[in-house]
Design a protein around this motif. Structure first.
Motif, short mmCIF file in Angstrom:
data_model
loop_
_atom_site.label_atom_id
_atom_site.label_comp_id
_atom_site.label_asym_id
_atom_site.label_seq_id
_atom_site.Cartn_x
_atom_site.Cartn_y
_atom_site.Cartn_z
N ASP A 67 0.84 -1.20 0.00
CA ASP A 67 0.00 0.00 0.00
C ASP A 67 0.88 1.24 0.00
OD1 ASP A 67 -2.66 -1.23 0.22
OD2 ASP A 67 -1.97 -1.89 2.20
N ILE A 68 1.99 1.17 0.75
CA ILE A 68 2.95 2.26 0.85
C ILE A 68 4.35 1.66 0.78
CG2 ILE A 68 3.89 4.10 2.33
CD1 ILE A 68 1.09 4.35 3.60
N ILE A 69 5.24 2.30 0.02
CA ILE A 69 6.65 1.93 -0.02
C ILE A 69 7.45 3.10 0.54
CG2 ILE A 69 8.63 1.43 -1.51
CD1 ILE A 69 6.66 0.12 -3.49
N ILE A 70 8.36 2.78 1.46
CA ILE A 70 9.21 3.81 2.07
C ILE A 70 10.67 3.41 1.89
CG2 ILE A 70 9.80 5.05 4.19
CD1 ILE A 70 7.04 4.31 5.28
N GLY A 71 11.49 4.39 1.56
CA GLY A 71 12.93 4.16 1.45
C GLY A 71 13.61 5.41 0.93
N SER A 72 14.88 5.29 0.68
CA SER A 72 15.68 6.40 0.13
C SER A 72 15.24 6.68 -1.31
CB SER A 72 17.15 6.01 0.16
OG SER A 72 17.91 6.88 -0.64
N ILE A 73 15.40 7.91 -1.74
CA ILE A 73 15.13 8.28 -3.13
C ILE A 73 15.99 7.44 -4.07
CG2 ILE A 73 16.82 10.18 -3.16
CD1 ILE A 73 13.38 10.17 -4.92
N ALA A 74 17.07 6.87 -3.57
CA ALA A 74 17.94 6.02 -4.38
C ALA A 74 17.20 4.81 -4.93
CB ALA A 74 19.14 5.56 -3.54
N LEU A 75 16.06 4.45 -4.36
CA LEU A 75 15.29 3.31 -4.85
C LEU A 75 14.80 3.50 -6.28
CD1 LEU A 75 13.11 2.46 -1.72
CD2 LEU A 75 15.20 1.33 -2.50
N MET A 76 14.80 4.71 -6.75
CA MET A 76 14.36 5.00 -8.11
C MET A 76 15.53 5.02 -9.11
SD MET A 76 11.11 5.27 -7.76
CE MET A 76 10.46 6.15 -9.14
N VAL A 77 16.75 4.79 -8.61
CA VAL A 77 17.94 4.93 -9.44
C VAL A 77 18.66 3.58 -9.57
CG1 VAL A 77 20.14 6.13 -9.71
CG2 VAL A 77 18.21 7.31 -8.63
N PRO A 78 18.56 2.96 -10.75
CA PRO A 78 19.28 1.69 -10.94
C PRO A 78 20.77 1.85 -10.65
CG PRO A 78 17.80 2.11 -12.78
CD PRO A 78 17.83 3.37 -11.95
N ASP A 79 21.36 0.83 -10.08
CA ASP A 79 22.78 0.77 -9.73
C ASP A 79 23.16 1.64 -8.54
OD1 ASP A 79 23.19 -1.04 -11.84
OD2 ASP A 79 23.57 0.60 -13.25
N SER A 80 22.17 2.21 -7.85
CA SER A 80 22.49 3.00 -6.66
C SER A 80 22.79 2.06 -5.50
CB SER A 80 21.33 3.94 -6.31
OG SER A 80 20.18 3.19 -5.99
N MET A 81 23.00 2.60 -4.34
CA MET A 81 23.35 1.83 -3.14
C MET A 81 24.59 0.97 -3.42
SD MET A 81 19.71 0.71 -1.56
CE MET A 81 18.43 1.91 -1.22
N THR A 82 25.58 1.60 -4.00
CA THR A 82 26.84 0.94 -4.35
C THR A 82 26.61 -0.26 -5.26
OG1 THR A 82 27.55 1.59 -2.12
CG2 THR A 82 29.08 0.28 -3.37
N GLY A 83 25.65 -0.12 -6.16
CA GLY A 83 25.37 -1.16 -7.13
C GLY A 83 24.40 -2.22 -6.67
N GLU A 84 23.90 -2.13 -5.44
CA GLU A 84 23.00 -3.16 -4.92
C GLU A 84 21.60 -3.10 -5.54
OE1 GLU A 84 22.80 -3.22 -0.64
OE2 GLU A 84 24.96 -3.21 -0.46
N LEU A 85 21.17 -1.93 -5.99
CA LEU A 85 19.82 -1.79 -6.53
C LEU A 85 19.85 -2.05 -8.04
CD1 LEU A 85 17.08 -0.81 -5.08
CD2 LEU A 85 17.25 0.93 -6.84
N THR A 86 19.19 -3.11 -8.47
CA THR A 86 19.20 -3.49 -9.88
C THR A 86 18.14 -2.72 -10.67
OG1 THR A 86 17.58 -5.27 -9.64
CG2 THR A 86 19.91 -5.84 -9.23
N ASP A 87 18.27 -2.78 -11.99
CA ASP A 87 17.27 -2.18 -12.88
C ASP A 87 15.89 -2.74 -12.58
OD1 ASP A 87 19.28 -0.79 -14.19
OD2 ASP A 87 19.32 -2.11 -15.93
N LYS A 88 15.83 -4.05 -12.39
CA LYS A 88 14.55 -4.72 -12.15
C LYS A 88 13.91 -4.25 -10.84
CE LYS A 88 12.62 -9.34 -12.71
NZ LYS A 88 12.93 -10.76 -12.89
#
Length: 141
Positions: A67-88
């Motif tokens: 219903d709600i997603i919370i996190g850093s704005i980095a969640l919208m940026v592929p390869d952020s979080m030192t590469g941990e966040l994938t495109d998918k």
């Protein structure tokens, strides 16, 4: 009400968000902690999440159910979080029909005009205020 909190690296942002959600809503909300790695998931589970999952598939599957997603704005940026966040992952989060509440940290080469640099706890307090407003307009709260 299902609130999904997503974090990576050490899970510090997610841990703080979940602690504040529990203080504000106690057990009235179901919190799912999703980490890009096991360390982040464990930190969020210890802070009071109802359940947790780790990795790309857990994030993709649960983003659809939130219903709600919370996190850093980095969640919208592929390869952020030192590469941990994938495109998918980024795609699933951005396409989710959930309301999204982002902590505006300037750590992923994304700068948000008009956002004043504040300590993390202040940003998290603002996130909790937004969640309270969102929950006021949602059913089954």
């Amino acid at each position: 009400m299902k609130i999904v909190v997503i974090d990576g690296q050490g899970g510090g942002i997610g841990r703080l968000v979940i602690e504040k959600l529990r203080q504000e809503f106690e057990q009235k909300v179901h919190i799912v902690a999703l980490g890009t790695n096991g360390l982040a998931t464990t930190a969020m589970l210890k802070s009071g999440a109802n359940e947790g999952g780790t990795g790309e598939n857990a994030i993709v599957v649960n983003a659809k159910k939130a219903d709600i997603i919370i996190g850093s704005i980095a969640l919208m940026v592929p390869d952020s979080m030192t590469g941990e966040l994938t495109d998918k992952m980024a795609g699933a989060i951005s396409r989710s029909e959930a309301k999204k509440v982002f902590v505006p940290l300037n750590k992923c080469d994304v700068y948000i005009a008009g956002v004043i640099s504040e300590p993390l706890p202040h940003y998290v307090d603002h996130c909790i205020d937004i969640v309270k407003e969102l929950m006021g307009g949602m059913k089954n709260v």
